[in-house]
Scaffold this motif. Structure first.
Motif, PDB file in Angstrom:
ATOM      1  N   ASP A 146       3.063  -9.308  -1.334  1.00 47.03           N
ATOM      2  CA  ASP A 146       2.121  -8.626  -0.443  1.00 47.03           C
ATOM      3  C   ASP A 146       1.827  -7.221  -0.965  1.00 47.03           C
ATOM      4  OD1 ASP A 146       0.531  -8.231   1.800  1.00 47.03           O
ATOM      5  OD2 ASP A 146       2.186  -7.488   3.019  1.00 47.03           O
ATOM      6  N   HIS A 147       2.854  -6.486  -1.357  1.00 48.88           N
ATOM      7  CA  HIS A 147       2.649  -5.121  -1.878  1.00 48.88           C
ATOM      8  C   HIS A 147       1.860  -5.124  -3.185  1.00 48.88           C
ATOM      9  CE1 HIS A 147       4.766  -2.751   1.039  1.00 48.88           C
ATOM     10  NE2 HIS A 147       5.912  -3.386   0.868  1.00 48.88           N
ATOM     11  N   LYS A 178      20.995   2.606  10.157  1.00 54.21           N
ATOM     12  CA  LYS A 178      19.792   1.992   9.597  1.00 54.21           C
ATOM     13  C   LYS A 178      18.646   3.008   9.654  1.00 54.21           C
ATOM     14  CE  LYS A 178      22.126  -1.874   9.424  1.00 54.21           C
ATOM     15  NZ  LYS A 178      22.622  -2.412   8.138  1.00 54.21           N
ATOM     16  N   ASP A 179      17.440   2.568   9.312  1.00 60.09           N
ATOM     17  CA  ASP A 179      16.313   3.506   9.309  1.00 60.09           C
ATOM     18  C   ASP A 179      16.007   4.077  10.694  1.00 60.09           C
ATOM     19  OD1 ASP A 179      15.941   3.442   6.623  1.00 60.09           O
ATOM     20  OD2 ASP A 179      14.236   2.065   6.657  1.00 60.09           O
ATOM     21  N   PHE A 180      15.972   3.193  11.713  1.00 53.56           N
ATOM     22  CA  PHE A 180      15.514   3.626  13.034  1.00 53.56           C
ATOM     23  C   PHE A 180      16.555   3.445  14.131  1.00 53.56           C
ATOM     24  CE2 PHE A 180      11.674   2.468  10.636  1.00 53.56           C
ATOM     25  CZ  PHE A 180      10.995   3.674  10.703  1.00 53.56           C
ATOM     26  N   LEU A 194       8.414  -2.886   9.612  1.00 56.07           N
ATOM     27  CA  LEU A 194       7.069  -2.380   9.349  1.00 56.07           C
ATOM     28  C   LEU A 194       6.781  -2.240   7.856  1.00 56.07           C
ATOM     29  CD1 LEU A 194       6.797   0.407  12.070  1.00 56.07           C
ATOM     30  CD2 LEU A 194       5.589  -1.771  12.029  1.00 56.07           C
ATOM     31  N   ARG A 195       5.671  -2.838   7.429  1.00 55.80           N
ATOM     32  CA  ARG A 195       5.248  -2.687   6.035  1.00 55.80           C
ATOM     33  C   ARG A 195       4.865  -1.241   5.758  1.00 55.80           C
ATOM     34  NH1 ARG A 195       0.941  -5.545   6.116  1.00 55.80           N
ATOM     35  NH2 ARG A 195      -0.470  -3.777   6.099  1.00 55.80           N
ATOM     36  N   GLU A 196       4.370  -0.547   6.791  1.00 60.11           N
ATOM     37  CA  GLU A 196       3.934   0.841   6.607  1.00 60.11           C
ATOM     38  C   GLU A 196       5.096   1.739   6.177  1.00 60.11           C
ATOM     39  OE1 GLU A 196       0.949  -1.276   8.856  1.00 60.11           O
ATOM     40  OE2 GLU A 196       3.113  -1.084   9.143  1.00 60.11           O
ATOM     41  N   THR A 197       6.278   1.465   6.675  1.00 61.22           N
ATOM     42  CA  THR A 197       7.464   2.244   6.271  1.00 61.22           C
ATOM     43  C   THR A 197       7.659   2.137   4.764  1.00 61.22           C
ATOM     44  OG1 THR A 197       8.505   1.799   8.400  1.00 61.22           O
ATOM     45  CG2 THR A 197       9.945   2.559   6.627  1.00 61.22           C
ATOM     46  N   ILE A 224      15.519   4.180  -5.468  1.00 55.23           N
ATOM     47  CA  ILE A 224      15.332   2.738  -5.272  1.00 55.23           C
ATOM     48  C   ILE A 224      14.745   2.517  -3.880  1.00 55.23           C
ATOM     49  CG2 ILE A 224      17.696   2.399  -4.398  1.00 55.23           C
ATOM     50  CD1 ILE A 224      17.641  -0.406  -5.692  1.00 55.23           C
ATOM     51  N   THR A 225      13.904   1.504  -3.740  1.00 52.01           N
ATOM     52  CA  THR A 225      13.339   1.138  -2.439  1.00 52.01           C
ATOM     53  C   THR A 225      13.493  -0.367  -2.242  1.00 52.01           C
ATOM     54  OG1 THR A 225      11.736   2.945  -2.267  1.00 52.01           O
ATOM     55  CG2 THR A 225      11.191   0.921  -1.120  1.00 52.01           C
ATOM     56  N   ALA A 226      13.929  -0.756  -1.040  1.00 51.90           N
ATOM     57  CA  ALA A 226      14.038  -2.178  -0.685  1.00 51.90           C
ATOM     58  C   ALA A 226      12.815  -2.586   0.130  1.00 51.90           C
ATOM     59  CB  ALA A 226      15.314  -2.442   0.100  1.00 51.90           C
ATOM     60  N   CYS A 227      12.227  -3.739  -0.221  1.00 53.51           N
ATOM     61  CA  CYS A 227      11.035  -4.251   0.463  1.00 53.51           C
ATOM     62  C   CYS A 227      11.325  -5.662   0.974  1.00 53.51           C
ATOM     63  CB  CYS A 227       9.839  -4.280  -0.487  1.00 53.51           C
ATOM     64  SG  CYS A 227       9.390  -2.663  -1.161  1.00 53.51           S
TER      65      CYS A 227
END
Length: 443
Positions: free
Chosen positions: A126-127, A407-409, A102-105, A94-97
């Motif tokens: 947007d995606h 979190k991610d970063f 960052l959209r690039e992530t 699963i991916t959360a958007c």
């Protein structure tokens, strides 16, 4: 279709749940029998699992494209659903958007299409426009908290998303309120409607409603005395505007009430820090807008304070839905200025008036402080790494370390306040995973 990689029993074990509740059972059954389902159920009743299980029943392990899309009104709700899905341990990705990072992530996460995507309307749209999402195999569409998602400002984007999906065979709509029209662009086909809403919003036996009469139009001093009266219990204070949130939070701080604030104009890291400090007990008072009325996974909130009166009955219901969740009890408190009156929809309620003491005694200070660590999942740092680092380098015992959120970063960790100064001194030149990272008290 290949055999699934999961069983409901294993999922419940992974989620530490004994069994499905009546609403979740009904949702699974209805979704097996009907293409489209509308599920109405109170906040905190378990709607996330009630739509994730029907999604899972439709996923084909042999299909390596995205098969289900979940649209939500806020990034916090997207992250909460992503977290629950991962805890279920199904083997599916699963991916959360969502906006605010960052959209690039996300684009990197979408290169290999996840089976399920959850996200906010703006970022999903947007995606889709950038063709980052493979839409041909998406057959299941969920609109969670659809009443909020379809409010003015979201409807056009949701319409674009729905019309971009040519092969939808199942639609699931969930809400904690009934007061919304379903737009024609959703094209529901004789939907089954499951209404598990209590007759009068949050069940009365678990939610007590009280009022406090402020002697002045400026209610901040009354709010201060109320918080002193309530003590160091977990409390959300709702204001109607972002500016009022920050002003109220600042005034409480000036009166030595430890608190944090949260609203939609904050950067994602600031929002994460505020919610983490409230979740882990570094602060017991969260001052916020109605953004926090939905989708936040914060257990054991004892008091909801309506510093500003809610604009609508729906807003009242959703704010109060933060407390008295599942089997817990809670109290909603309305602060009334001399010219203000209780909302008409409370006319039939028995409402006790709280008499505040003349002398206010500051509540006990929280025992935790939150540290910010500038490393996260993308740096291959996890909770075990953080516990090991703090135990070895900062000489902290297990009981000195509280809730950790990675979190991610970046990451947050609660540390006993009395040990923070010494811990920071011990770790200022140390490395995590052979990398020097910034560690400081979370702001």
């Amino acid at each position: 279709m290949q055999k699934e990689k999961y069983s409901v029993g294993n999922i419940l074990t992974n989620l530490k749940i004994d069994s499905l509740n009546d609403m979740q059972h009904a949702s699974v059954t209805a979704n097996q029998q009907h293409a489209d389902v509308i599920l109405l159920s109170a906040t905190g009743s378990g709607k996330t699992l009630a739509f994730l299980l029907p999604i899972l029943e439709r996923l084909d392990p042999a299909n390596k494209n995205t098969q289900a899309l979940i649209v939500v009104p806020s990034r916090e709700l997207a992250l909460q659903i992503e977290k629950v899905f991962k805890q279920m341990g199904t083997g599916y990705k699963i991916t959360a958007c969502y906006g605010g990072h960052l959209r690039e992530t996300e684009e990197n996460n979408l290169i290999q299409p996840p089976a399920v995507i959850v996200g906010t309307p703006g970022r999903l749209g947007d995606h889709i426009r950038r063709e980052n999402i493979t839409i041909a195999a998406i057959e299941t569409l969920v609109l969670d908290e659809f009443d909020k998602t379809l409010e003015l400002g979201f409807q056009e984007e949701v319409s674009f998303i729905v019309e971009s999906l040519p092969n939808i065979k199942k639609r699931i709509l969930t809400s904690a309120t009934e007061a919304v029209d379903i737009p024609a662009f959703l094209v529901l086909d004789q939907p089954a409607k499951l209404n598990f809403l209590p007759e009068n919003g949050t069940p009365a036996e678990r939610l007590a409603i009280k009022q406090v009469l402020s002697p002045e139009n400026d209610k901040v001093d009354t709010l201060f005395r109320l918080i002193c009266y309530l003590g160091n219990r977990s409390t959300i204070v709702f204001c109607n505007h972002r500016e009022a949130v920050e002003r109220t939070s600042k005034m409480l701080s000036e009166k030595s009430i430890i608190n944090t604030f949260y609203h939609g104009a904050m950067e994602q890291q600031e929002r994460d820090a505020a919610l983490c400090k409230f979740r882990n007990g570094s602060v017991n008072v969260l001052v916020t807008t109605d953004l926090a009325a939905r989708g936040l996974d914060i257990p054991n909130i004892r008091y909801i304070v309506h510093f500003h009166l809610p604009h609508t009955e729906d807003s009242w219901t959703h704010r109060n839905g933060r407390t008295a969740r599942m089997e817990a009890s809670g109290t909603a408190i309305v602060i009334l200025a001399p010219e203000e009156k209780l909302m008409p929809y409370l006319a039939d309620e028995t409402i006790e008036t709280i008499e505040l003491p003349e002398t206010a005694k500051l509540p006990e200070k929280p025992k935790w402080t939150t540290l910010f660590i500038a490393a996260g999942k993308k740096d291959k740092v996890n909770k075990v790494d953080i516990v090991g680092f703090l135990a070895k380098q900062a000489h902290l015992k297990k009981e000195d370390i509280g809730l950790i959120e990675v979190k991610d970063f970046f990451s947050f960790v609660a540390v006993v306040k009395s040990k923070v100064g010494h811990a920071l001194e011990q770790i200022k030149n140390e490395k995590i995973k052979n990398k020097k990272v910034k560690i400081d008290i979370a702001r």
